[in-house]
Design a protein around this motif. Structure first.
Motif, short mmCIF file in Angstrom:
data_model
loop_
_atom_site.label_atom_id
_atom_site.label_comp_id
_atom_site.label_asym_id
_atom_site.label_seq_id
_atom_site.Cartn_x
_atom_site.Cartn_y
_atom_site.Cartn_z
N ILE A 1 -4.00 5.00 -5.90
CA ILE A 1 -4.26 5.80 -7.10
C ILE A 1 -5.18 6.98 -6.78
CG2 ILE A 1 -6.22 4.52 -8.07
CD1 ILE A 1 -4.45 4.79 -10.80
N GLY A 2 -6.05 6.84 -5.78
CA GLY A 2 -6.90 7.95 -5.37
C GLY A 2 -6.08 9.14 -4.87
N PHE A 3 -5.03 8.86 -4.08
CA PHE A 3 -4.13 9.92 -3.63
C PHE A 3 -3.48 10.62 -4.81
CE2 PHE A 3 -2.65 8.66 0.96
CZ PHE A 3 -3.93 8.78 1.43
N ARG A 4 -3.08 9.82 -5.80
CA ARG A 4 -2.37 10.39 -6.95
C ARG A 4 -3.27 11.30 -7.78
NH1 ARG A 4 1.15 5.59 -9.47
NH2 ARG A 4 1.99 7.33 -10.69
N VAL A 5 -4.54 10.96 -7.87
CA VAL A 5 -5.49 11.83 -8.57
C VAL A 5 -5.66 13.14 -7.80
CG1 VAL A 5 -7.89 12.08 -9.36
CG2 VAL A 5 -6.68 9.90 -9.70
N ILE A 6 -5.73 13.07 -6.49
CA ILE A 6 -5.85 14.28 -5.67
C ILE A 6 -4.60 15.14 -5.83
CG2 ILE A 6 -6.00 15.14 -3.28
CD1 ILE A 6 -8.65 14.02 -4.49
N ASP A 7 -3.43 14.51 -5.88
CA ASP A 7 -2.19 15.27 -6.11
C ASP A 7 -2.23 15.99 -7.46
OD1 ASP A 7 -1.05 14.57 -3.67
OD2 ASP A 7 0.04 12.86 -4.49
N GLU A 8 -2.79 15.33 -8.48
CA GLU A 8 -2.91 15.95 -9.80
C GLU A 8 -3.84 17.16 -9.75
OE1 GLU A 8 -2.83 16.89 -13.87
OE2 GLU A 8 -1.41 15.77 -12.62
N LEU A 9 -4.96 17.03 -9.04
CA LEU A 9 -5.88 18.16 -8.90
C LEU A 9 -5.22 19.31 -8.14
CD1 LEU A 9 -9.13 16.14 -8.21
CD2 LEU A 9 -8.76 17.67 -10.16
N ASN B 1 -3.24 4.82 1.33
CA ASN B 1 -2.58 4.61 2.62
C ASN B 1 -1.46 5.62 2.78
OD1 ASN B 1 -3.96 2.27 3.74
ND2 ASN B 1 -3.05 1.10 2.06
N PRO B 2 -1.28 6.17 3.98
CA PRO B 2 -0.23 7.17 4.19
C PRO B 2 1.16 6.53 4.29
CG PRO B 2 -1.33 6.72 6.27
CD PRO B 2 -2.06 5.92 5.20
N GLY B 3 2.15 7.32 3.99
CA GLY B 3 3.53 6.87 4.18
C GLY B 3 4.23 6.56 2.87
N PRO B 4 5.56 6.73 2.86
CA PRO B 4 6.32 6.58 1.63
C PRO B 4 6.32 5.17 1.05
CG PRO B 4 7.78 6.92 3.52
CD PRO B 4 6.39 7.13 4.00
N GLY B 5 6.10 4.16 1.87
CA GLY B 5 6.09 2.79 1.37
C GLY B 5 4.89 2.45 0.51
N PHE C 1 -5.12 4.77 7.77
CA PHE C 1 -5.04 3.72 6.77
C PHE C 1 -6.40 3.55 6.12
CE2 PHE C 1 -1.11 2.98 8.98
CZ PHE C 1 -0.26 2.70 7.93
N MET C 2 -6.40 2.87 4.98
CA MET C 2 -7.59 2.76 4.13
C MET C 2 -8.84 2.40 4.92
SD MET C 2 -8.69 2.92 0.96
CE MET C 2 -7.34 2.68 -0.17
N ASN C 3 -8.76 1.39 5.78
CA ASN C 3 -9.97 0.91 6.46
C ASN C 3 -10.47 1.85 7.55
OD1 ASN C 3 -7.90 0.38 8.23
ND2 ASN C 3 -8.48 -1.75 8.61
N GLU C 4 -9.80 2.98 7.77
CA GLU C 4 -10.27 3.98 8.73
C GLU C 4 -10.47 5.35 8.05
OE1 GLU C 4 -7.28 3.95 11.76
OE2 GLU C 4 -7.96 2.05 12.58
N SER C 5 -10.57 5.37 6.74
CA SER C 5 -10.71 6.61 5.97
C SER C 5 -11.93 7.43 6.39
CB SER C 5 -10.81 6.32 4.48
OG SER C 5 -9.67 5.66 4.02
N GLY C 6 -12.98 6.76 6.80
CA GLY C 6 -14.23 7.43 7.14
C GLY C 6 -14.07 8.45 8.26
#
Length: 192
Positions: free
Chosen positions: A21-29, A9-13, A70-75
């Motif tokens: 955790i998916g975002f964090r893996v992408i940040d690592e890559l 989900n986007p945003g600092p909160g 948000f997650m439910n609109e990722s597609g």
């Protein structure tokens, strides 16, 4: 070229939520490849382009994507990116949290159901297929009778910080292995 999508989900909160955790893996890559994110308005996502492998003609071009929906609109963001970059589902990897795996467990697979994951449901609906690669990163089940949605939108406790970082690194390694060595070899090395 490969499209690698991290769900969150986007945003600092939401940054440290289990669901991100998916975002964090992408940040690592992105860190590993030196790729920098941009957020073109038409794409509804943060996108970074980079290369995996040795510098030169043998390297593999990758596009890293973090939806700004948000997650439910990722597609919607995934569909825009696959169309723009002309990427077929057999070159799509989605990295996401998995309730049915404990922290420390990882599964790499191709295709399958959505298992109640709203991000995967949205991608299936937008692409009209579930036949893409997935890197499922275990976040564990909620304790007691805690609502799974509340659990996923909570942060990992500080005592798990080191283990979470290890798993983010392992998931990034699994993505690199999947691209470089294929599904079977990656599954035998990383599926736990």
């Amino acid at each position: 070229m490969w499209l690698i999508v991290g769900l969150g989900n986007p945003g600092p909160g939401y940054v440290d939520n289990r669901h991100n955790i998916g975002f964090r893996v992408i940040d690592e890559l992105a860190h590993r490849t030196g790729a920098r994110f941009a957020a073109p308005a038409r794409m509804r996502a943060e996108i970074a382009e980079g290369r995996l492998g040795p510098i030169g003609p043998d390297s593999t071009r990758i596009v890293l994507l973090k939806p700004r929906t948000f997650m439910n609109e990722s597609g919607a963001a995934v569909a825009k990116a696959t169309n723009y970059f002309k990427i077929k589902p057999d070159r799509l990897i989605v990295v996401h949290d998995e309730l049915d795996l404990d922290l420390g467990q990882l599964r790499v697979k191709h295709g399958g159901g959505d298992n109640g994951h709203n991000g995967l449901k949205s991608i299936r609906k937008s692409l009209s297929t579930g036949d893409y690669f997935r890197v499922r990163v275990g976040v564990g089940r909620p304790p007691g009778r805690q609502d799974p949605a509340d659990f996923l939108l909570s942060n990992f406790p500080p005592r798990e910080a080191d283990e979470v970082q290890i798993e983010i690194g392992r998931a990034a390694d699994a993505v690199e292995s999947l691209i470089g060595s294929g599904l079977e070899r990656t599954q035998s090395s990383y599926n736990s």
